[in-house]
Design a protein around this motif. Sequence first.
Motif, mmCIF file in Angstrom:
data_model
loop_
_atom_site.group_PDB
_atom_site.id
_atom_site.type_symbol
_atom_site.label_atom_id
_atom_site.label_comp_id
_atom_site.label_asym_id
_atom_site.label_seq_id
_atom_site.Cartn_x
_atom_site.Cartn_y
_atom_site.Cartn_z
ATOM 1 N N LEU A 434 -33.089 -13.300 5.869
ATOM 2 C CA LEU A 434 -31.898 -13.737 5.156
ATOM 3 C C LEU A 434 -32.089 -13.681 3.641
ATOM 4 N N LEU A 435 -33.298 -13.949 3.167
ATOM 5 C CA LEU A 435 -33.544 -13.842 1.730
ATOM 6 C C LEU A 435 -33.321 -12.410 1.244
ATOM 7 N N GLU A 436 -33.721 -11.433 2.054
ATOM 8 C CA GLU A 436 -33.453 -10.038 1.702
ATOM 9 C C GLU A 436 -31.951 -9.765 1.686
ATOM 10 N N ASP A 437 -31.227 -10.383 2.630
ATOM 11 C CA ASP A 437 -29.770 -10.214 2.664
ATOM 12 C C ASP A 437 -29.108 -10.845 1.445
ATOM 13 N N PHE A 438 -29.572 -12.032 1.049
ATOM 14 C CA PHE A 438 -28.981 -12.701 -0.113
ATOM 15 C C PHE A 438 -29.128 -11.855 -1.380
ATOM 16 N N LYS A 439 -30.209 -11.074 -1.447
ATOM 17 C CA LYS A 439 -30.408 -10.209 -2.609
ATOM 18 C C LYS A 439 -29.313 -9.148 -2.724
ATOM 19 N N GLN A 440 -28.655 -8.867 -1.600
ATOM 20 C CA GLN A 440 -27.614 -7.844 -1.582
ATOM 21 C C GLN A 440 -26.208 -8.457 -1.537
ATOM 22 N N CYS A 441 -26.140 -9.712 -1.961
ATOM 23 C CA CYS A 441 -24.862 -10.433 -1.969
ATOM 24 C C CYS A 441 -24.449 -10.778 -3.400
ATOM 25 N N ARG A 442 -23.187 -11.052 -3.554
ATOM 26 C CA ARG A 442 -22.719 -11.697 -4.786
ATOM 27 C C ARG A 442 -22.351 -13.127 -4.450
ATOM 28 N N GLU A 443 -22.638 -14.026 -5.380
ATOM 29 C CA GLU A 443 -22.267 -15.417 -5.167
ATOM 30 C C GLU A 443 -20.774 -15.581 -5.413
ATOM 31 N N VAL A 444 -20.127 -16.326 -4.547
ATOM 32 C CA VAL A 444 -18.671 -16.464 -4.575
ATOM 33 C C VAL A 444 -18.266 -17.675 -5.409
ATOM 34 N N ASP A 445 -17.276 -17.488 -6.253
ATOM 35 C CA ASP A 445 -16.630 -18.614 -6.920
ATOM 36 C C ASP A 445 -15.624 -19.205 -5.931
ATOM 37 N N PRO A 446 -15.831 -20.444 -5.471
ATOM 38 C CA PRO A 446 -14.941 -21.011 -4.451
ATOM 39 C C PRO A 446 -13.469 -21.025 -4.854
ATOM 40 N N GLN A 447 -13.205 -21.017 -6.145
ATOM 41 C CA GLN A 447 -11.822 -21.072 -6.614
ATOM 42 C C GLN A 447 -11.306 -19.699 -7.046
ATOM 43 N N GLU A 448 -11.980 -18.634 -6.616
ATOM 44 C CA GLU A 448 -11.570 -17.312 -7.079
ATOM 45 C C GLU A 448 -10.167 -16.935 -6.604
ATOM 46 N N ILE A 449 -9.706 -17.588 -5.543
ATOM 47 C CA ILE A 449 -8.354 -17.314 -5.083
ATOM 48 C C ILE A 449 -7.318 -17.647 -6.154
ATOM 49 N N GLN A 450 -7.645 -18.629 -7.016
ATOM 50 C CA GLN A 450 -6.697 -19.015 -8.067
ATOM 51 C C GLN A 450 -6.512 -17.902 -9.092
ATOM 52 N N LYS A 451 -7.441 -16.970 -9.128
ATOM 53 C CA LYS A 451 -7.363 -15.866 -10.083
ATOM 54 C C LYS A 451 -6.612 -14.669 -9.509
ATOM 55 N N ARG A 452 -6.267 -14.760 -8.235
ATOM 56 C CA ARG A 452 -5.549 -13.663 -7.578
ATOM 57 C C ARG A 452 -4.049 -13.796 -7.813
ATOM 58 N N SER A 453 -3.335 -12.753 -7.442
ATOM 59 C CA SER A 453 -1.886 -12.726 -7.647
ATOM 60 C C SER A 453 -1.185 -13.736 -6.739
ATOM 61 N N PHE A 454 0.058 -14.044 -7.094
ATOM 62 C CA PHE A 454 0.863 -14.949 -6.265
ATOM 63 C C PHE A 454 0.991 -14.397 -4.857
ATOM 64 N N TRP A 455 1.171 -13.095 -4.708
ATOM 65 C CA TRP A 455 1.396 -12.503 -3.393
ATOM 66 C C TRP A 455 0.136 -12.581 -2.533
ATOM 67 N N PHE A 456 -1.031 -12.441 -3.175
ATOM 68 C CA PHE A 456 -2.287 -12.582 -2.438
ATOM 69 C C PHE A 456 -2.445 -14.032 -1.961
ATOM 70 N N GLN A 457 -2.155 -14.990 -2.828
ATOM 71 C CA GLN A 457 -2.258 -16.399 -2.451
ATOM 72 C C GLN A 457 -1.278 -16.729 -1.327
ATOM 73 N N LEU A 458 -0.097 -16.133 -1.374
ATOM 74 C CA LEU A 458 0.877 -16.352 -0.308
ATOM 75 C C LEU A 458 0.361 -15.784 1.011
ATOM 76 N N ALA A 459 -0.247 -14.590 0.949
ATOM 77 C CA ALA A 459 -0.807 -13.983 2.157
ATOM 78 C C ALA A 459 -1.931 -14.841 2.732
ATOM 79 N N VAL A 460 -2.766 -15.424 1.857
ATOM 80 C CA VAL A 460 -3.841 -16.302 2.310
ATOM 81 C C VAL A 460 -3.272 -17.541 2.996
ATOM 82 N N SER A 461 -2.258 -18.140 2.387
ATOM 83 C CA SER A 461 -1.643 -19.339 2.977
ATOM 84 C C SER A 461 -0.991 -19.030 4.316
ATOM 85 N N GLY A 462 -0.333 -17.875 4.393
ATOM 86 C CA GLY A 462 0.289 -17.486 5.655
ATOM 87 C C GLY A 462 -0.739 -17.211 6.731
ATOM 88 N N SER A 463 -1.842 -16.559 6.367
ATOM 89 C CA SER A 463 -2.897 -16.267 7.341
ATOM 90 C C SER A 463 -3.547 -17.546 7.839
#
Length: 470
Positions: A434-463
């Motif tokens: 898993l440590l090798e896998d983490f090296k190939q990951c990007r760390e996620v900003d938990p609030q990155e959805i707030q930076k997306r468009s209104f339509w993307f946020q709507l799609a997330v809420s609907g899903s």
Amino acid sequence: MVSILLTLTHILGLFAAVDAIMKSRTSQGAIAWILLLVLVPYFSLPFYWIFGRSKFQGYVNTRRIRAKDIKDNTQTFRAVSPDVIADFHDQPEKLVLERLADFPYTHSNSIRLLVNGEATFDATYEMISEASEYVLFQTYIFREDGVGKRFAELLKRKAQEGVAIYFLYDEIGSYQLTRKFLHELREANINVRPFHTTRGKGNRFQLNFRNHRKIVVVDGKAATVGGLNFGDEYLGLSKRFGPWRDTHIRIDGPAVQAVQWSFLEDWYWASGDNINVNWDEEPAQDGDEIALVIPMGPADTIETCGLFFVHAINSAQKRIWIASPYFVPDKQVICALQLAALRGCDVRIMLPERPDHLLVYLSSFHFISETAIADRITFYRYQPGFLHQKVILIDHEMAAVGTANLDNRSFRLNFEIMVAIVSEKFAHSVEAMLLEDFKQCREVDPQEIQKRSFWFQLAVSGSRLMSPIQ
């Protein structure tokens, strides 16, 4: 005629609404179904027939009434194998999982970690090649491509050698299998069965339950379990997904018996037949791992899969690392993750960057945001290709590998299987992987959805609203 059909549909909708009141798992789900079935039964009735059930009742009845002789094998296994049973009577946190599994921990197992498709397929091919009595082969997806044909030819060859071959596939996951291909397997004296979710008068619309297990057992002595189906894409040959990241294990030793039992129960449901198999528990040479096999599914009296995740997370004292292709947890799992973080555990969750199912991918943005606690839970997105492994690492002595995802479908709708291994050596190998896998990951900003468009946020809420059936 039209008025009669409309009236009949509304009556059926009312009956279905009563059924939803009596059987829905949550009050929110019951209210939603009642409103849809009463107000728009023309559209909601077919969906309720397919998605409305929370229990695979036909399988429950088969398990209770017709498969007593299979269940007795569990009791026999417990009664006659004290030499291979690992005793955790003084460790309640481990006993909980044993009671959940309805199988004992066994020692003297050899567990080999298989990273990605090539290692898994080579190990499985080698294992089947060595079969002398029988092969139990179960998968969710089987493709008629290079990988699929390679294994089909091997199974045919072993059948010609007199080895009994039992091939069980999920007809939803393997919907592309042709009649010609299945006929050729049967002509080669291979016993072939679809899992047959819709078998029985009361199950004809029951398409929502899937058998997601991937199991191969040889002679009751060796088995493979994990996330990989059988197809070229799992070697990273898919143009859509590219490199495919997955994890399997090979088991030698007494734990194979529990994997075998899981297959036999599924085979009994699909075919109505019992299979004569080897029930001798043979310790593996140089095997020193303790293992617990945990079959889980919608025919269980309790929600085994969800409880497994909740308990695994709650039992962690130092760390809980989870790799899963999907993140659509229920409230209990979210709370367990948050409590683990507040206890000071190192909580990490690894997910894919690329989606294979759009609704599940969109839903994950909502649940990441809901679960996160200010820098206490770290989410990662795996960058190269698609991440499909199902792995849990708990502290420094336990890890689990299998087929269950961190989503509602695995918690309540799919037949799954996980293998928990109590071994510092094995946990260390999983940690390194898993440590090798983490090296190939990007760390996620938990609030990155707030930076997306209104339509993307709507799609997330609907899903997110559809998460109970994802």
